[in-house]
Scaffold this active site. Structure first.
Site, mmCIF file in Angstrom:
data_model
loop_
_atom_site.group_PDB
_atom_site.id
_atom_site.type_symbol
_atom_site.label_atom_id
_atom_site.label_comp_id
_atom_site.label_asym_id
_atom_site.label_seq_id
_atom_site.Cartn_x
_atom_site.Cartn_y
_atom_site.Cartn_z
ATOM 1 N N ARG A 38 -102.941 9.586 26.507
ATOM 2 C CA ARG A 38 -104.390 9.528 26.760
ATOM 3 C C ARG A 38 -104.837 8.159 27.272
ATOM 4 N NH1 ARG A 38 -106.458 13.283 21.747
ATOM 5 N NH2 ARG A 38 -106.296 15.213 22.912
ATOM 6 N N LYS A 206 -105.091 34.037 18.602
ATOM 7 C CA LYS A 206 -106.158 34.990 18.299
ATOM 8 C C LYS A 206 -107.091 35.256 19.467
ATOM 9 C CE LYS A 206 -106.351 33.842 13.425
ATOM 10 N NZ LYS A 206 -107.116 33.134 12.400
ATOM 11 N N GLY A 361 -104.340 21.914 25.348
ATOM 12 C CA GLY A 361 -103.775 22.397 24.092
ATOM 13 C C GLY A 361 -102.294 22.703 24.151
ATOM 14 N N GLY A 384 -110.471 21.796 23.704
ATOM 15 C CA GLY A 384 -111.752 22.450 23.409
ATOM 16 C C GLY A 384 -112.702 22.407 24.588
HETATM 17 P P1 AMP Z 1 -104.125 29.048 20.026
HETATM 18 O O1 AMP Z 1 -104.423 27.882 19.145
HETATM 19 O O2 AMP Z 1 -105.015 30.215 19.796
HETATM 20 O O3 AMP Z 1 -103.966 28.673 21.478
HETATM 21 O O4 AMP Z 1 -102.716 29.586 19.560
HETATM 22 C C1 AMP Z 1 -101.533 28.834 19.624
HETATM 23 C C2 AMP Z 1 -100.619 29.359 18.584
HETATM 24 O O5 AMP Z 1 -100.396 30.727 18.799
HETATM 25 C C3 AMP Z 1 -99.261 28.713 18.565
HETATM 26 O O6 AMP Z 1 -99.165 27.928 17.414
HETATM 27 C C4 AMP Z 1 -98.297 29.901 18.528
HETATM 28 O O7 AMP Z 1 -97.293 29.750 17.551
HETATM 29 C C5 AMP Z 1 -99.197 31.038 18.144
HETATM 30 N N1 AMP Z 1 -98.664 32.339 18.587
HETATM 31 C C6 AMP Z 1 -98.336 32.699 19.836
HETATM 32 N N2 AMP Z 1 -97.821 33.941 19.840
HETATM 33 C C7 AMP Z 1 -97.827 34.377 18.575
HETATM 34 C C8 AMP Z 1 -97.420 35.580 17.939
HETATM 35 N N3 AMP Z 1 -96.880 36.580 18.629
HETATM 36 N N4 AMP Z 1 -97.579 35.689 16.598
HETATM 37 C C9 AMP Z 1 -98.101 34.670 15.892
HETATM 38 N N5 AMP Z 1 -98.534 33.506 16.439
HETATM 39 C C10 AMP Z 1 -98.386 33.358 17.764
#
Ligand code: AMP
Length: 404
Positions: A38, A206, A361, A384
């Site tokens: 950064r 999610k 991210g 974010g």
């Molecule tokens: P996000 O913060 O929503 O971008 O999610 C990132 C996280 O999603 C990472 O830590 C991954 O380990 C998790 N992730 C990706 N695919 C899966 C999956 N099939 N089941 C559980 N976690 C997942």
């Protein structure tokens, strides 16, 4: 870009207040910087300003000190690293002074003493609760330190804080730094006038965190690929069971609506056609390949996309002219379930004719992990902030900048 850029200003002899993002990871004791990406990302802006005869007052937050001084979150180590980095960037020694407070006597005396070509780094803005409260009196004190405001902290632009929004009421002109300008140019062009075909790949855990991004992108893209944990909520919406896979029961209806919107808009919405199932959420779980159209065995969970899905996504990516990626395709923190994510990173890297944008991210870590970061057109520095931008929201720190 509709906003004023640092390149539009005469900087000679001017003292600039530059809001930077020096929120770097430190060792537990706060003494050593473990990743200076950064700081390096702001060097073009700092160099540009110094080359044009300005002096610089730099301000940043670091961690979450909750409105009180805390030596664990001091920016002092950053001042030392910045001095080294600027010296090698500029090819000469650069004076970098550190002020033990971002307002009051330590800041004002040091700011007043700056000669052109010199730099002052202020102590952590968040040692004062007034920063996040966007307090007017605090903003005014920050504003009094300089004659021109520059915001180069895209990663903080989605927050209306004193140093990102409040200060602009007392200090004009307010211009974008080069890093901010680059972020707005690439993300803005993707949303407003992308070269087509425009493909977005959205993954991660999610739906709940990204549904507004999905909804906004469905108005813009030709193809939307959904991978990662969130794909299983979509699969449930299609009536296929997913065992112990991550599913948000209360978002199945939302997924159904997104599928309907894609259809109505003529957007190709692509879901995984196969998966790597695991018998537990663990790096050395038993695995088996599984077709997405077949109900999952009750005790198994999907932790990565399968080889047919990789093939399908690679083909889509190959013919795209704009590619936007946010979120991993599996639990990429476990090497055995990083195969799909790495393959997507390599497929994007291989399409050198496309504009490729990595939206902050985990996808940034994935691109670094796959060793293809230098092949991407733009890697966003703001997780974010880039998500809110892709949702179509106005970022307060951007809105506050002076119109061109
Ligand atoms: P996000 O913060 O929503 O971008 O999610 C990132 C996280 O999603 C990472 O830590 C991954 O380990 C998790 N992730 C990706 N695919 C899966 C999956 N099939 N089941 C559980 N976690 C997942």
């Amino acid at each position: 870009m509709a906003k004023l850029s640092i390149r539009d200003l005469d900087l000679t002899g001017k003292r600039l207040f530059v809001r930077v993002d020096f929120n770097v990871p430190l060792t537990e004791d706060g003494a050593t910087i473990t990743d200076d990406t950064r700081i390096r990302a702001t060097l073009p802006t700092l160099r540009y300003a110094l080359d044009h005869g300005a002096s610089l007052v730099l301000a940043s937050h670091l961690g979450r000190p909750k409105g009180k001084p805390n030596s664990k979150y001091s920016l002092r180590p950053v001042a030392d690293r910045l001095r080294e980095l600027l010296a090698s960037e500029m090819g000469r020694a650069v004076t970098v002074v550190f002020a033990t407070d971002c307002i009051g006597e330590p800041a004002s005396t040091s700011a007043a003493a700056l000669a052109p070509g010199q730099v002052l780094l202020l102590e952590n803005l968040r040692f004062h609760a007034e920063e996040e409260a966007n307090d007017a009196a605090f903003s005014q004190q920050l504003a009094a330190l300089a004659q021109v405001y520059v915001n180069d902290a895209f990663g903080s632009a989605h927050r209306a804080h004193a140093s990102t929004e409040g200060i602009t009421h007392f200090l004009q002109p307010a211009a974008a730094g080069l890093l901010m300008e680059k972020e707005l140019t690439y993300l803005g062009k993707a949303l407003e006038s992308p070269e087509k075909p425009f493909v977005a790949i959205i993954g991660g855990s999610k739906i709940s965190g990204k549904i507004d991004v999905i909804d906004n992108l469905l108005d813009k893209v030709d193809t939307l690929v959904i991978v990662g944990g969130m794909a299983y909520t979509f699969q449930r919406a299609l009536g296929v069971t997913t065992g112990k896979s991550l599913v948000e029961e209360d978002k199945i209806e939302v997924a159904r609506e997104a599928l309907a919107k894609a259809k109505a808009k003529g957007v190709q919405l692509v879901l995984p056609v196969d998966n790597v199932l695991a018998d537990s959420f663990s790096p050395d779980a038993q695995t088996q390949p599984w077709d997405s159209s077949v109900n999952f065995p009750a005790d198994w969970q999907g932790l990565d996309i399968g080889p047919h899905t990789v093939e399908k996504i690679s083909a889509i990516v190959t013919s795209a002219r704009t590619i936007l990626w946010n979120g991993p395709a599996g639990v990429f923190e476990f090497p055995r379930f990083a195969v799909g994510t790495n393959a997507i990173a390599r497929a994007i890297a291989a399409n050198t004719a496309a504009t490729s944008i990595i939206g902050g991210g985990d996808s940034v870590s994935a691109v670094n992990q796959a060793g293809v970061a230098d092949k991407m057109t733009h890697i966003s520095t703001g997780g974010g902030a880039s998500l809110e931008f892709l949702e179509g929201k106005k970022l307060p720190g951007v809105e506050a900048l002076t119109e061109k």
